[in-house]
Design a protein around this motif. Structure first.
Motif, PDB file in Angstrom:
ATOM      1  N   ASP A   1      -0.729   0.696  17.623  1.00 39.17           N
ATOM      2  CA  ASP A   1      -1.528   1.356  16.585  1.00 39.17           C
ATOM      3  C   ASP A   1      -1.347   2.872  16.629  1.00 39.17           C
ATOM      4  OD1 ASP A   1      -2.467  -1.021  15.612  1.00 39.17           O
ATOM      5  OD2 ASP A   1      -4.459  -0.858  16.502  1.00 39.17           O
TER       6      ASP A   1
ATOM      7  N   LEU B   1      -8.616  -1.276   5.433  1.00 40.78           N
ATOM      8  CA  LEU B   1      -7.741  -1.221   6.601  1.00 40.78           C
ATOM      9  C   LEU B   1      -7.746   0.167   7.225  1.00 40.78           C
ATOM     10  CD1 LEU B   1      -4.621  -3.117   5.180  1.00 40.78           C
ATOM     11  CD2 LEU B   1      -6.284  -4.013   6.832  1.00 40.78           C
ATOM     12  N   SER B   2      -7.390   0.222   8.494  1.00 37.76           N
ATOM     13  CA  SER B   2      -7.135   1.498   9.156  1.00 37.76           C
ATOM     14  C   SER B   2      -5.777   2.030   8.688  1.00 37.76           C
ATOM     15  CB  SER B   2      -7.104   1.302  10.671  1.00 37.76           C
ATOM     16  OG  SER B   2      -6.001   0.464  11.031  1.00 37.76           O
TER      17      SER B   2
ATOM     18  N   GLY C   1      -3.294  -0.163  10.025  1.00 34.11           N
ATOM     19  CA  GLY C   1      -3.245  -1.415   9.273  1.00 34.11           C
ATOM     20  C   GLY C   1      -2.455  -1.290   7.985  1.00 34.11           C
ATOM     21  N   VAL C   2      -2.614  -0.171   7.291  1.00 35.42           N
ATOM     22  CA  VAL C   2      -1.838   0.083   6.071  1.00 35.42           C
ATOM     23  C   VAL C   2      -0.356   0.173   6.410  1.00 35.42           C
ATOM     24  CG1 VAL C   2      -1.330   1.853   4.335  1.00 35.42           C
ATOM     25  CG2 VAL C   2      -3.703   1.158   4.761  1.00 35.42           C
TER      26      VAL C   2
ATOM     27  N   SER D   1      -8.545  -1.019   0.701  1.00 40.53           N
ATOM     28  CA  SER D   1      -8.208  -2.232   1.454  1.00 40.53           C
ATOM     29  C   SER D   1      -9.147  -2.522   2.609  1.00 40.53           C
ATOM     30  CB  SER D   1      -6.783  -2.099   2.006  1.00 40.53           C
ATOM     31  OG  SER D   1      -6.727  -1.044   2.969  1.00 40.53           O
TER      32      SER D   1
ATOM     33  N   THR E   1       0.074   4.910  13.422  1.00 44.97           N
ATOM     34  CA  THR E   1      -0.717   5.995  12.825  1.00 44.97           C
ATOM     35  C   THR E   1       0.062   7.305  12.839  1.00 44.97           C
ATOM     36  OG1 THR E   1      -2.740   4.916  13.632  1.00 44.97           O
ATOM     37  CG2 THR E   1      -2.914   7.220  12.936  1.00 44.97           C
TER      38      THR E   1
ATOM     39  N   ARG F   1      -5.796   4.308  -0.061  1.00 45.53           N
ATOM     40  CA  ARG F   1      -5.352   2.946   0.263  1.00 45.53           C
ATOM     41  C   ARG F   1      -6.237   2.342   1.347  1.00 45.53           C
ATOM     42  NH1 ARG F   1      -3.520   3.899  -3.803  1.00 45.53           N
ATOM     43  NH2 ARG F   1      -1.343   4.119  -4.450  1.00 45.53           N
ATOM     44  N   CYS F   2      -6.637   3.145   2.324  1.00 42.39           N
ATOM     45  CA  CYS F   2      -7.515   2.658   3.388  1.00 42.39           C
ATOM     46  C   CYS F   2      -8.872   2.259   2.823  1.00 42.39           C
ATOM     47  CB  CYS F   2      -7.682   3.724   4.473  1.00 42.39           C
ATOM     48  SG  CYS F   2      -6.191   4.060   5.443  1.00 42.39           S
TER      49      CYS F   2
ATOM     50  N   TYR G   1       0.835  -1.202   0.000  1.00 38.80           N
ATOM     51  CA  TYR G   1       0.000   0.000   0.000  1.00 38.80           C
ATOM     52  C   TYR G   1       0.874   1.257   0.000  1.00 38.80           C
ATOM     53  CZ  TYR G   1      -3.318  -3.559   1.530  1.00 38.80           C
ATOM     54  OH  TYR G   1      -4.072  -4.697   1.627  1.00 38.80           O
TER      55      TYR G   1
ATOM     56  N   ARG H   1       1.195  -1.092   9.010  1.00 40.57           N
ATOM     57  CA  ARG H   1       1.695  -2.400   9.450  1.00 40.57           C
ATOM     58  C   ARG H   1       2.009  -3.281   8.244  1.00 40.57           C
ATOM     59  NH1 ARG H   1      -1.873  -3.259  12.687  1.00 40.57           N
ATOM     60  NH2 ARG H   1      -0.830  -3.072  14.718  1.00 40.57           N
ATOM     61  N   ALA H   2       1.105  -3.302   7.286  1.00 43.39           N
ATOM     62  CA  ALA H   2       1.322  -4.125   6.091  1.00 43.39           C
ATOM     63  C   ALA H   2       2.579  -3.692   5.354  1.00 43.39           C
ATOM     64  CB  ALA H   2       0.108  -4.050   5.173  1.00 43.39           C
TER      65      ALA H   2
END
Length: 461
Positions: free
Chosen positions: A321, A189-190, A193-194, A187, A325, A183-184, A172, A196-197
């Protein structure tokens, strides 16, 4: 996006990421380059010249100490902070320096660490040139480095190059807040989450989590250290009084006083304390987390402590998180503007940190990606145009209180945005672009040179 969250949040020492951590890393890098080139044994003397903001405020920021420690082979993440003055004192008194911790060379502080208070190099306001000489005075090697904010260091050849692409393709990638939100949406994702990936293309899940929790642990230790120091005043000559130890005692006493219980702003007083403790520790040259700079290092820890102490459901996972962020927002500042006070003023330090903290808190309060972006924009917009004018060249006035005020702003920005729907008139991308443009228009005397603002209107002693 090529930067890692673990690049943005690094463990080091105070009082400045640009003026202490960066020069220490640059000096140590120079010794490593000598070693790698097989030149270390040829060196008899090393001269370091500091230019621009490093030369103008280097004494107050401990830049000379950082250079000596770095040349001696010490790294800001692992060096014992209280040992740095001893390292420098020994080198000065013995007139000898242990280059890279291995080779003893001559050392004359007056001649070998030169601060050019009115000279600059064209590449960046924070510049240093290091030259190694042999026994006959011939040049063995020379390096030119720039401390570009947040402890990041680049060579003259690297300056101006775009950030290198990551070794593995990120799932992402994003280079703007608008792309991040896209991207959020794509996907589901938060923002965390983006991030982290993307981080998992560089680090294992276990390593990423453990390192982020280590950063949080050092932040907690920093608050505790700042609350338990016994010296009444901060070092440096301004004789600024420490407030964190007495303030904590007062707040603890108030907590047991029934007549004072139920104060709706009690939490904000604790936020003030957390920020003051970190930045007083930073001013003392203690162990600190660059977040994203040392001058603004109290804001993210203060807001994270607010979440832990005053919001139900706080957990280690939420802290991870929060940092992911905040890191996403910090990367946008680093790549699209600047986090260097010498480049764009304090809006790039305190403004960036306030924005990052607001985003992180909004996320763990349950905010959507759009609400998080709104929180980050609010945190920056209301620090726009902030100058960097440290009195006496020290990271004390107005820096310490400024962190406390910005921490409260960050909490308010997060709470304001999480009550909305994420729609707002000014985008984070627009705010970051405006901050960059404002920094370019700002006179150099307001950008960490101590030649304007409070630095010239406040008597130092």
């Amino acid at each position: 996006m090529a930067l890692s969250v673990l690049d943005l949040f690094s463990i080091g020492v105070g009082p400045s990421s640009s003026h202490t951590v960066g020069p220490m890393r640059a000096s140590r890098r120079f010794t490593q380059e000598l070693t790698d080139a097989g030149l270390l044994d040829s060196v008899a003397r090393v001269k370091t010249e500091l230019f621009g903001s490093l030369g103008a405020t280097g004494i107050g920021h401990g830049t000379d100490f950082a250079v000596v420690a770095g040349l001696s082979g010490h790294d800001p993440e692992t060096v014992v902070a209280d040992a740095i003055p001893q390292i420098v004192t020994a080198a000065v008194e013995n007139r000898r320096l242990q280059l890279a911790g291995e080779r003893e060379i001559t050392f004359d502080r007056a001649k070998d660490v030169v601060m050019h208070r009115r000279r600059s190099l064209p590449g960046h306001p924070n510049a240093l040139r290091i030259t190694a000489f042999d026994g006959d005075g011939g040049v063995v090697a020379e390096g030119e480095y720039y401390s570009v904010g947040g402890g990041f260091v680049v060579s003259a050849d690297e300056l101006g190059q775009s950030l290198s692409e990551p070794e593995a393709a990120e799932p992402y990638p994003f280079s703007s807040a608008d792309e991040l939100l896209q991207r959020c949406r794509e996907s589901g994702l938060s923002i965390a989450g983006v991030m982290r990936a993307n981080e998992l293309t560089r680090h294992s899940e276990e390593h990423l989590r453990s390192q982020l929790l280590r950063i949080w642990e050092v932040m907690r230790e920093c608050v505790e250290n700042g609350c338990t120091r016994t010296e009444e005043t901060l070092p440096g000559g301004l004789r600024v009084r420490r407030r964190a130890p007495a303030l904590r005692e007062r707040l603890r006493a108030d907590a047991t006083n029934r007549s004072l219980q139920g104060d709706p702003l009690e939490a904000m007083e604790w936020v003030n304390l957390f920020a003051l403790a970190v930045n007083e520790e930073n001013a003392s040259g203690g162990r600190i987390v660059t977040a994203p700079t040392n001058g603004a290092a109290g804001i993210i820890p203060a807001v994270m402590h607010y979440y832990r102490e005053f919001v139900r459901g706080a957990s280690d996972e939420a802290m991870v998180d929060f940092l992911l962020t905040a890191g996403a927002v910090g990367i946008l500042f680093k790549t699209n503007a600047s986090i260097s006070g010498a480049e764009v003023g304090c809006q790039g330090e305190v403004g960036s940190a306030c924005s990052m903290a607001a985003a992180g808190l909004c996320a763990v309060l349950g905010g959507t990606p759009e609400q998080v972006e709104n929180a980050a924009e609010i945190g920056l917009e209301h620090n726009m145009g902030l100058t960097c004018d440290p009195v006496g060249g020290l990271v004390q006035v107005p820096c310490i209180e400024r962190n406390a005020i910005a921490s409260v702003k960050a909490v308010n920005a997060a709470r304001l945005s999480v009550r909305g729907d994420g729609q707002h008139r000014v985008s984070l991308d627009q705010a970051i672009a405006t901050m960059r443009q404002t920094g370019a228009d700002m006179k150099s005397k307001y950008k960490e040179t101590s030649r304007g603002g409070l630095a010239v209107n406040v008597i130092e002693c």
